[in-house]
Design an enzyme around this catalytic site. Structure first.
Site, PDB file in Angstrom:
ATOM      1  CG  HIS A  83      -6.146   0.342  12.499  1.00 24.48           C
ATOM      2  ND1 HIS A  83      -6.956   1.446  12.428  1.00 24.48           N
ATOM      3  CD2 HIS A  83      -5.563   0.239  11.279  1.00 24.48           C
ATOM      4  CE1 HIS A  83      -6.874   1.983  11.226  1.00 24.48           C
ATOM      5  NE2 HIS A  83      -6.027   1.272  10.504  1.00 24.48           N
ATOM      6  CD  GLU A  84      -2.854  -2.251  10.593  1.00 26.58           C
ATOM      7  OE1 GLU A  84      -3.345  -2.433   9.465  1.00 26.58           O
ATOM      8  OE2 GLU A  84      -2.491  -1.119  10.997  1.00 26.58           O
ATOM      9  CD  GLU A 103      -2.951   1.150   2.286  1.00 30.04           C
ATOM     10  OE1 GLU A 103      -2.780   0.364   3.243  1.00 30.04           O
ATOM     11  OE2 GLU A 103      -3.886   1.949   2.213  1.00 30.04           O
ATOM     12  CG  HIS A 146      -7.665  -2.230   7.850  1.00 30.96           C
ATOM     13  ND1 HIS A 146      -8.530  -1.320   7.292  1.00 30.96           N
ATOM     14  CD2 HIS A 146      -6.579  -1.518   8.251  1.00 30.96           C
ATOM     15  CE1 HIS A 146      -7.989  -0.104   7.355  1.00 30.96           C
ATOM     16  NE2 HIS A 146      -6.813  -0.195   7.951  1.00 30.96           N
ATOM     17  CD  GLU A 185      -4.845  -2.284   5.569  1.00 28.02           C
ATOM     18  OE1 GLU A 185      -3.903  -1.834   6.248  1.00 28.02           O
ATOM     19  OE2 GLU A 185      -5.516  -1.583   4.794  1.00 28.02           O
ATOM     20  N   GLY A 242       2.946   2.322  10.846  1.00 28.40           N
ATOM     21  CA  GLY A 242       2.721   1.492  12.028  1.00 28.40           C
ATOM     22  C   GLY A 242       2.575   0.026  11.702  1.00 28.40           C
ATOM     23  CB  ALA A 243       0.727  -2.393  11.526  1.00 30.68           C
TER      24      ALA A 243
HETATM   25  N1  TRP Z   1      -3.143   0.793   5.698  1.00 32.09           N
HETATM   26  C1  TRP Z   1      -2.218   0.881   6.799  1.00 32.09           C
HETATM   27  C2  TRP Z   1      -3.041   1.093   8.043  1.00 32.09           C
HETATM   28  O1  TRP Z   1      -3.695   2.066   8.208  1.00 32.09           O
HETATM   29  C3  TRP Z   1      -1.224   1.951   6.754  1.00 32.09           C
HETATM   30  C4  TRP Z   1      -0.355   2.136   5.565  1.00 32.09           C
HETATM   31  C5  TRP Z   1      -0.621   2.817   4.459  1.00 32.09           C
HETATM   32  C6  TRP Z   1       0.997   1.832   5.474  1.00 32.09           C
HETATM   33  N2  TRP Z   1       0.482   2.929   3.666  1.00 32.09           N
HETATM   34  C7  TRP Z   1       1.484   2.353   4.284  1.00 32.09           C
HETATM   35  C8  TRP Z   1       1.843   1.151   6.304  1.00 32.09           C
HETATM   36  C9  TRP Z   1       2.822   2.267   3.921  1.00 32.09           C
HETATM   37  C10 TRP Z   1       3.176   1.065   5.939  1.00 32.09           C
HETATM   38  C11 TRP Z   1       3.653   1.615   4.765  1.00 32.09           C
HETATM   39  O2  TRP Z   1      -3.127   0.281   8.870  1.00 32.09           O
HETATM   40 ZN    ZN Z   2      -5.649   1.392   8.518  1.00 32.13          ZN
END
Ligand code: TRP
Ligand code: ZN
Length: 887
Positions: free
Chosen positions: A306-307, A130, A310, A273, A270-271
């Protein structure tokens, strides 16, 4: 003065929401084969494609991938039918209606310092796709509305990569010649490319199980580096609690046989999903009492949930395009906040989240990057993973639930998922589900998604003691933001009550209503620019309005006189309003003292504020967590945000003076709290224990400000006792801000003890970067040259550069301009290494409009200097150029 913009580099183009077109080709299935190698990984991709639009031209995204060969239905492709695009993508002219495209590419995980796509961290392979990282792995229509079924085979050296993971369920493994082995994974659920993941390397699993309520047995595993197994307990417990909560609250069950998490120390956020294989920054997995603070534990619970959430809000139902990002992020933040409120003390969690919203999102909404929850355009989508999309997006969902009620909201969620399972949809689709489930017209409410800027809610009132009629006049305006000069009113739910002069709640009977059962709390809906709400039957004393209970809308409230704020802080039944009124009171007094200081008057603790603090201390033991929040003065940045022209130095002087006076005035009670709240038993991570530590450390911090108290000796002793990281760090915070002779020794001891634990070392950097001491800027510059500083590790960059620029206003805004220069140097050095993180660091320089002329000039000069760099990434370009814009 500055070098001209490199004229050969084209200005990166903006992408507009209105330009959305469905994809020309769909991908039915993807079969990937990875032959893993640090500098030369080979990826073979077989895509089954089907034409959907008119065009027969297939375009695939690609970036930093080297094409070795491509074939269509078994026939080698070559120019002119196959064409490389300047963007790095591929174009195939004259594609059939349905066909198999096979490509073979080579990529270098080792060279990937962007941490987007496939990269190496500590010798192990991880992916981050992502938003647009999959195109750095293979050629693909890398957009979320192309959903496909994936199967993945990996092969690697067994010795260095015993673990081979991808999305979905395991589907075979075996040995290969020359010490290599393979594993295959199949994901039965169609997904967009941004949810693809691969992990390979020398990791160990911490295992558990979860049985879903329909009886599916799910194997859970958290993969970490050997030695970290004992630090996964809280993450695992949080995961299981999240799985149970989503079933209980929404009837949503997990949908694969395995749920894997892998933790990595080099990670941009942070993380992530990824379906069935979440990848986490180690910061949000690893925790032991000796190494992690209470805030770290809470962060783990938040991010793990949160993850996990998702899986339904994001993965099963995903976004049509990136303008819809809040569809998954706003909704999922709402879900994780709701879950955390359920797990701990709801009121304290709520006000902590409001504090964060106001620290990050309100300034964003008032600054050069202001954008709606659903943006209209972007240059680099990574710049739009913002507090607005996440946190304001969550507030908008929360308001919707408030408006239609919890039961209708649940019906709306059911409808949303039933309608859109396995689809890529829009925010409108979500709102429509809520509207259809509730029967309420939400079209006006949708303005919350379209308008940027924080609405300002003003209150005026009048009371007629003769008739007992009370008129509450609420009005709203939303200030202009870049590209949106005019705003319309938004529907604002105002949860409220009225207090009598004795503090008792009054019955709320609106004019024309039946007297029989007037409630003590209700939700007014302000839909117009200005509305009167008339209450009747109210006795003789003028009521005091308690507004925005629970922070029922993300707005700025003003118009209450200081006496009302003081009254509410002491008497209201709603903890949020009590806390908020105290904060507003303190803010007003701090602003007054800042003005007085500029006129040469020394700041002194106002009696009204002292009374509020005394009242909090009186009740501190009954709710320590709340008391800790209520004792904290508004941050320097928050106060600056209330001024047209900020004065970082004066604000700092005033706030420090108040802290010192509070410490001196209440020294005996603060010392008693510090003694009385000491916990001799084992470390516990429940809400009560966290609250006790928070209050105890707040007491220590105040005490240590005041000369002539034993605050510093207490800090030294607490540091030496080393009970847990929360207490150690709180004590070290005090010492690091002081001129105590033990300071350097404590810092050195901390470094020596934790030099091999990167997450703890981050704290060592951040503590020094946020010190209030006069020599901080020099120290920060030196830390950037410290052997443990590493531009390639985002956590370390955030710990030093981010913490300094965003968390130390008085030194960042040093009159010399050295703070600005330091940040600009760091952005310039970081941009070619990791542009995503570099762009995220720019923010504080964009605040120049709120600074005096000298500071604004220096900030703009630094922005210009960054902008003049050749080959600037488009992400940093977008942030810097928007920060310089004059509108
Ligand atoms: N979708 C992830 C979340 O909100 C966050 C995310 C978006 C992300 N782009 C990223 C994490 C790039 C790491 C690197 O949980
Ligand atoms: Zn998210």
């Amino acid at each position: 003065m500055n070098a001209p913009l490199d004229s050969s580099a084209a200005t990166p183009a903006a992408i507009h929401r209105q330009d959305y077109r469905p994809p020309a080709f769909l991908v039915e299935s993807v079969d990937l084969h990875f032959s893993l190698h640090p500098t030369a990984t080979r990826v073979r991709a077989k895509l089954a494609l089907r034409r959907q639009g008119e065009s027969r031209v297939l375009e695939l995204d690609g970036e930093a991938v080297t094409l070795i060969e491509a074939s269509l239905d078994g026939t080698r492709l070559a120019a002119p039918r196959l064409e490389m695009l300047p963007s790095g993508g591929l174009r195939i002219a004259d594609a059939p209606d349905s066909f198999v495209l096979e490509t073979l590419v080579e990529i270098s995980p080792e060279a990937n310092t962007e941490l987007s796509g496939l990269y190496l961290s500590g010798g192990n392979y991880f992916t981050q796709c992502e938003a647009e990282g999959f195109r750095r792995i293979t050629f693909f229509p890398d957009r979320p509305d192309v959903m496909a079924r994936y199967s993945v085979t990996m092969e690697a050296d067994r010795a260095t990569c015993p673990v081979l993971l991808s999305n979905g369920n395991p589907a075979g493994s075996g040995e290969l010649p020359e010490g290599r082995h393979w594993a295959r994974w199949e994901d039965p659920h169609p997904k967009p490319s941004y949810l693809f993941a691969l992990v390979a390397g020398d990791l160990v699993a911490v295992r558990d199980r979860f049985t879903t309520r329909s009886g599916r047995d799910v194997a859970l595993a958290i993969y970490v580096r050997d030695g970290d197994q004992d630090a996964c307990g809280h993450a695992m417990a949080s995961l299981k609690a999240s799985m149970a909560w989503d079933e209980a609250e929404y009837g949503l069950e997990y949908d694969l046989d395995v749920f894997n998490i892998a933790a990595v120390s080099d990670f941009n956020m942070g993380a992530m999903e990824n379906k069935g294989l979440n990848i986490f920054n180690t910061k949000y997995i690893l925790a032991r009492p000796e190494t992690a603070t209470d805030a770290d534990y809470e962060g783990i619970e938040t991010v793990v949930s949160h993850e996990y959430f998702h899986n339904w809000t994001g993965n099963r139902v995903t976004c049509r395009d990136w303008f819809q990002l809040s569809l998954k992020e706003g909704l999922t933040v709402f879900r994780d906040q709701h879950f955390s409120e359920f797990m701990g003390s709801a009121a304290v969690k709520r006000l902590a989240n409001v504090r964060r919203l106001r620290a990050a999102q309100f300034p964003e909404d008032a600054g050069p990057m202001a954008h709606p929850v659903r943006p209209d355009s972007y240059v680099e989508i990574n710049n739009f993973y913002t507090a607005t999309v996440y946190q304001k997006g969550s507030e908008v969902v929360r308001m919707m639930r408030e408006l239609i009620g919890a039961a209708n909201f649940r019906k709306g969620m059911d409808l949303y998922i039933a309608r859109h399972d396995n689809q890529a949809v829009t925010i409108e689709d979500f709102v429509r589900a809520m509207q259809d489930a509730s029967g309420l017209d939400l079209s006006r409410f949708s303005r919350w998604y379209a308008q940027a800027g924080t609405p300002e809610l003003r209150v005026e009132d009048s009371f007629d003691p003769a008739t007992g009629r009370y008129v509450l006049t609420l009005s709203q305006t939303t200030p202009p933001t870049p590209g949106q000069p005019e705003k319309q009113p938004v529907p604002i739910p105002v949860a409220m009550g009225l207090l009598g002069p004795d503090g008792a709640p009054l019955p709320l009977r609106l004019a024309g209503e039946n007297a029989a059962e007037a409630p003590e709390e209700r939700v007014l809906l302000l839909e117009e620019a200005r509305q009167d709400f008339v209450f009747e039957g109210l006795g003789e004393g003028k009521p005091i309005p308690s507004l925005l209970r629970g922070f029922s809308a993300p707005v700025k409230l003003s118009g209450l006189p200081l006496e009302s704020l003081g009254f509410l802080a002491a008497r209201d039944s709603d903890p949020f309003v009590r806390w908020e009124s105290g904060q507003q009171y303190a803010t007003a007094e701090m602003l007054r003292l800042v003005a007085a200081h500029r006129a040469g008057e020394a700041p002194a603790l106002p009696e009204g504020l002292a009374n509020i603090i005394a009242a909090v201390l009186d009740h501190a033991e009954s709710d320590p967590a709340f008391a800790a929040e209520a004792l904290a003065l508004p941050s320097e940045d928050f106060v600056a945000g209330q001024m047209t022209v900020a004065d970082p130095e004066a604000i700092h002087i005033v706030r420090q003076a108040l802290r010192r006076e509070i410490g001196a005035r209440f020294a005996p009670r603060l010392a008693a709290l510090h003694d009385g709240l000491e916990n001799s038993g084992p470390y516990r991570i429940d809400g009560v224990s966290i609250g006790r530590r928070a209050l105890r450390n707040a007491a220590l911090s105040y005490l240590a400000q005041a000369p002539g108290t034993d605050g510093l000796p207490r800090a030294r002793a607490q540091f030496a006792a080393g009970a847990n990281m929360t207490d150690v760090l709180a004590a070290l915070r005090v010492l690091v801000d002081s001129t105590d002779p033990a300071r350097e020794e404590a810092l050195a001891a901390f470094h020596a003890r934790w030099r091999n634990d990167p997450l703890v070392l981050d704290k060592w950097f951040a503590l020094q970067a946020t010190s209030s001491r006069a020599d901080t800027l020099v120290a920060v510059q030196a830390l950037a040259l410290h052997p443990d500083f590493d531009l390639r590790n985002p956590n370390r960059v955030r710990a030093l550069v981010g913490a300094f620029a965003a968390g130390n206003p008085v030194h960042f805004h040093a009159a010399s301009g050295e703070g600005y220069r330091f940040l600009a140097e760091m952005v310039i050095a970081l941009d070619p290494v990791n542009s995503q993180v570099a762009a995220r660091m720019v923010g504080p320089l964009g605040d120049w409009k709120r600074q005096n002329e000298q500071r604004a000039g220096m900030m703009r000069a630094e922005l210009q200097r960054i902008l003049a760099r050749p080959n600037l990434s488009k992400g940093t370009f977008e942030k810097v150029s928007k920060s310089l814009a004059m509108d």
